[in-house]
Design an enzyme around this catalytic site. Sequence first.
Site, PDB file in Angstrom:
ATOM      1  CE  LYS A  61      21.463  81.575 -47.315  1.00  0.00           C
ATOM      2  NZ  LYS A  61      20.153  80.541 -47.451  1.00  0.00           N
ATOM      3  CD  GLU A  75      29.828  72.077 -56.571  1.00  0.00           C
ATOM      4  OE1 GLU A  75      29.116  71.470 -57.454  1.00  0.00           O
ATOM      5  OE2 GLU A  75      29.568  71.133 -55.294  1.00  0.00           O
ATOM      6  CB  CYS A 106      26.289  69.207 -58.119  1.00  0.00           C
ATOM      7  SG  CYS A 106      27.931  68.437 -56.580  1.00  0.00           S
ATOM      8  CD  GLU A 110      22.587  69.244 -61.182  1.00  0.00           C
ATOM      9  OE1 GLU A 110      21.886  70.400 -60.992  1.00  0.00           O
ATOM     10  OE2 GLU A 110      22.604  69.443 -60.538  1.00  0.00           O
TER      11      GLU A 110
END
Lengths: 508, 290
Positions: free
Chosen positions: A212, A286, A320, A418
Amino acid sequence: MGEAGGHHSNPLMIQSKTLAPSTGAPALDFGSAWDYAAAPERVQVKIAARYGHFIGGKFVPPAEGKHFPTVNPATEETLSEIALGSAADVDRAVAAAKAALPRWSRLPARERAKYMFRIARRIQERARELAVLETRDGGKPIKESRDIDIPEAAQHFFYHAGWADKLQYAFPGRNARPVGVCGQIIPWNFPLLMAAWKLAPALACGNTAVLKPAETTPLTALRLAEILAEIDLPPGVVNIVTGAGETGAALVAHPGVRKIAFTGSTEVGKKIAASIAGSGKRVTLELGGKSPNIIFEDASLDQAIEGIIQGIYYNQGHVCCAGSRLFVQESVLDEVLVKLDIRLRSLRVGDPLDKNTDVGAINSADQLQKIRRYLDVGRAEGADLHESNGSPLPERGYWCRPCYFTGVQPAHTIARDEIFGPVLAVMSFRTPEEAITRANNTPYGLAAGVWTDKGSKIFEVAKRLKAGVVWCNTYNQFDPASPFGGFKESGFGREGGLHGLRAYLELS
Amino acid sequence: MAERLAVLKTYKLYLKGEFPRSESGRTIEIKDSRGRTLAHVCRASKKDLREAVRAAREAQPAWAARTAYNRGQILYRMAEMMEGKADEFVTTLSATVPGGKTRARKEVQAAIDRLVCFGGWADKFTQVLGCANPVAGPFHNFTIPEPTGVIGVIAPDQEPLLALISLIAPPLCTGNTVVALGSEAHPIATAVLGEVCATSDLPGGVVNLLTGLREELLPVFTEHRDLDGLHAAVASSQDRKTLELGAAENLKRVRVHTATLDWYDERDCHSPYWIEPFVEMKTLWHPSAT
């Protein structure tokens, strides 16, 4: 060159304070001497008005008939209408993957490998088209999609193709068997590359997959689907279902899926872990990061500056493992800030299709809003925002100038959360001990950077940093042979290299 | 002459290198197979578990910083001390575990061998699980396994000593520290293992051993945010689910075995794949240039 050259070769002549954005000091005014001619990529790429899911080797319309737009974030134009995946679509895709599994997993490994080599070749051959598509759909600079995303996607298939017939040597003393149908959910920051990271090891190990792609960046995955059909990959080995969070949730929940691979936020990662507890499904996650980039006083500072820039502004900071917390040893803080500011000014922000562009468009309106919220919070909590880059920004599209904060306290939101944008939090430290402690003081543990010319120091610091990838005197390097993944709440499992195979195999 | 009255022992917890009673003051009576009171063990509380995690966290960096050679020697020393206490283990195990002394001796010997095995792994797993990576650029690139941190262990009632050692030794040998809940039905061996730890150069806090009720403590293991991993063997699917929810809490590394696995299967239980779940692969990049 004259005076300007003088300034450039010795930036310390400039007091850091005079470089504050509010003063607008003309530190490096080259006039028009360094103006670049616009160099837009001219390859035309056909985009269909509407895309269905890729299931069982064919594009099929969504069961519920719903579509959603995918937008070019640099122009806000709608590029195409994408199928919105429902539970019924997921069910159909998993059924196709399940049906394809026996034949694919029992295919002689060298034959499996050859299909993958074909995929790699076709990605290389259609690289220019894929790069343009990636940049238009996601907003990243064409030089990055052209030089990194697409070539590395091809490299991932090449690398893993070669593993297909060597798995018995990868895990000594064990028989390696495929896991089964893999459900793979990927983010919007490296759309095709993440598809390759997920699909290549899964296929090499004899699994079939349902992928996806992210809601905002489905186009290159769908172009990959065309390539898969083109190279005669057996139908059902790879299925692609487009959609948003609910589509992903349906995939995670599907009983036919034996392994989940997810790249995305820690928040969603935890929800996935909770939803599959006790189900016997395997999972690799992850997740997010707030990676430290540590500059010691004995580092090559000019190289370190490039590392800082590469660490946080690469791909608009939508990375990331971005080096979003910069720790600079106090004795060189002023010098680093001066050099950083100068370098920041030289970045070209704007049209992602222009080959000169360093920083492209923010991926979506939502993401831009989120970044702006953090800029507000950072200022409100007392940090100083420096937006020294003066690139003229296009009128339409989602833009955020690369920037940094000074006066950041460890407790500030911008030092902990983040942000996933081109926003750097600069902090200082005195001793290596302090740097290590503060670098590790985060629930995340994805990556870290260390800059020093002293070998023994680099090994000791690298050893004590709690991070899955430690870049020493470099930053943001990736390779299919190099395992990637996090410590602590940045997730578990590795992708890439020998270690990345583990998640896609049952060992007995 | 009157028959001599046995001195009944109350076994205590092993925590931070010391032998405290449960802060709750609770104990559990242990009876032998003929229903006679054999001893008492502490029924550890949630607070005891949290104390143990604190001790393990404090001890972890220094344990990981020891040389692999030294950790290996200490594990081997534990095996030596177990060998010396073998008869005591056999007696206590055979008193409550069906199968008599013959079975118990087999279990004790296998447990000692398992410790020796993982003592040996201490300075080898890095080579077996790590590697150099041929990246397409001018970089040195290598991947090394590092200990995950503090691991919670939940041992089953099957082969109570052997399973406990099998769950503790793999994370321990790499530099993790451990908080373990021993078998609920047969807890004395867990307590005696504490005496082994205390006399084998193992620094305090590296291994912490609790006895108590699984149902009471399992959720605490799951929810504790300062545990980095869980290594367990359980009999029920509900317990498995409870533990796996720990991954959702703070991304704990969770490995749950079936309680009834063949604990004597050395091909399986001596392999580095028991170490692998509780190491973190760290990949280092460095440019190569003159």
